[in-house]
Enzyme design. Structure first.
Site, PDB file in Angstrom:
ATOM      1  CB  SER A 146      -3.568   5.437  -2.114  1.00 48.50           C
ATOM      2  OG  SER A 146      -2.912   6.142  -1.063  1.00 48.50           O
ATOM      3  CE1 TYR A 159      -1.325   8.306  -5.806  1.00 46.37           C
ATOM      4  CE2 TYR A 159      -1.824   8.632  -3.482  1.00 46.37           C
ATOM      5  CZ  TYR A 159      -1.383   7.822  -4.511  1.00 46.37           C
ATOM      6  OH  TYR A 159      -1.008   6.525  -4.247  1.00 46.37           O
TER       7      TYR A 159
END
Length: 258
Positions: A146, A159
């Protein structure tokens, strides 16, 4: 000796009959990937959470497992390899992105769960898939990271840290497994038009898009296309790389020309 180039080297999609394992199969990205692979004549098995069923997915079998459990991951990957009679590729699209806490008060158990789901599970799957991938003539792995891994993501430190770990894992395994004929690369998406993103309030989505020069989220097909390329013969000399799909968000334009 210079390798001979053949027309098959120009193919920008996986070869017909390729045996592909996709994790996160029932999610928006997983479904899009499996549909594209099916249309290309690939053989596929999907893995998602225990209890998830979806008879509309174009897979030979949809398996359920908690991939953050190394024993469960090893068992389900072995089953997937048996169904497909080997593996030519693995796409790691499973992960969670819902945990939001300020770092100073981030609950340790929540942080640990995010790292398990987004990083450790990827490693357990690849470790279990290694023997089958090494037995294939050529094989490829694509993992999902990401832009949070490279840019940071306030409120979601777990995350961002886990996805940064995916990039480190990609480069480490690419170096270690190259001699086995296994390529491994990562895609690094920004906002993608998954059902979850599309369900966001329009005001929130527009706020996130202010720093995206293209001014929109990525279509699922644009992400799927990048994965298919990395699985293809045309990417046969590409390994250990991170392909960023961010609509230009990493450009230093600060919105000056919008």
């Amino acid at each position: 000796m210079t390798p001979t180039t053949t027309t098959s080297d120009w193919h920008t999609t996986p070869e017909t009959g390729s045996r592909v394992l996709v994790t996160g199969a029932a999610g928006g990205l997983g479904r899009a990937l499996l549909t594209a692979l099916h249309d290309l004549g690939c053989r596929t098995v999907g893995i998602d959470r225990p209890g998830v069923t979806d008879e509309t997915l174009p897979v030979e079998r949809l398996l359920g497992a908690d991939l953050s459990d190394p024993d469960a991951a090893a068992e389900v990957v072995t089953e997937a390899s048996a169904v497909l009679e080997g593996l030519d590729a693995v796409v790691g699209a499973a992960g969670i992105v819902d945990t939001i806490h300020r770092a100073a008060s981030f609950p340790p158990d929540a942080f640990h769960r995010d790292v398990e789901a987004n990083l450790l599970a990827q490693f357990y799957v690849l470790q279990a898939a290694y023997p089958s991938l090494a037995d294939a003539t050529t094989s490829s792995i694509v993992l999902f990271s990401s832009i949070a891994a490279q840019d940071g993501l306030p409120g979601q430190a777990s995350y961002a840290a886990a996805k940064a770990g995916v990039l480190g894992l990609t480069r480490s395994l690419a170096a270690e497994w190259a001699s086995d004929g296994i390529r491994i690369n990562a895609v690094v998406p920004g906002l993608v038009a998954t059902p979850k993103v599309l369900a966001m309030p329009e005001t929130a989505r527009q706020r996130l898009l202010r720093n995206v020069p293209l001014g929109r989220v990525a279509h699922l097909g644009e992400v799927v296309g990048a994965v298919l390329y990395l699985l293809s013969p045309a990417a046969g000399y590409t390994t250990g790389q991170a392909l960023r799909l961010d609509g230009g968000q990493s450009l230093n334009n600060n919105g000056l020309f919008r």
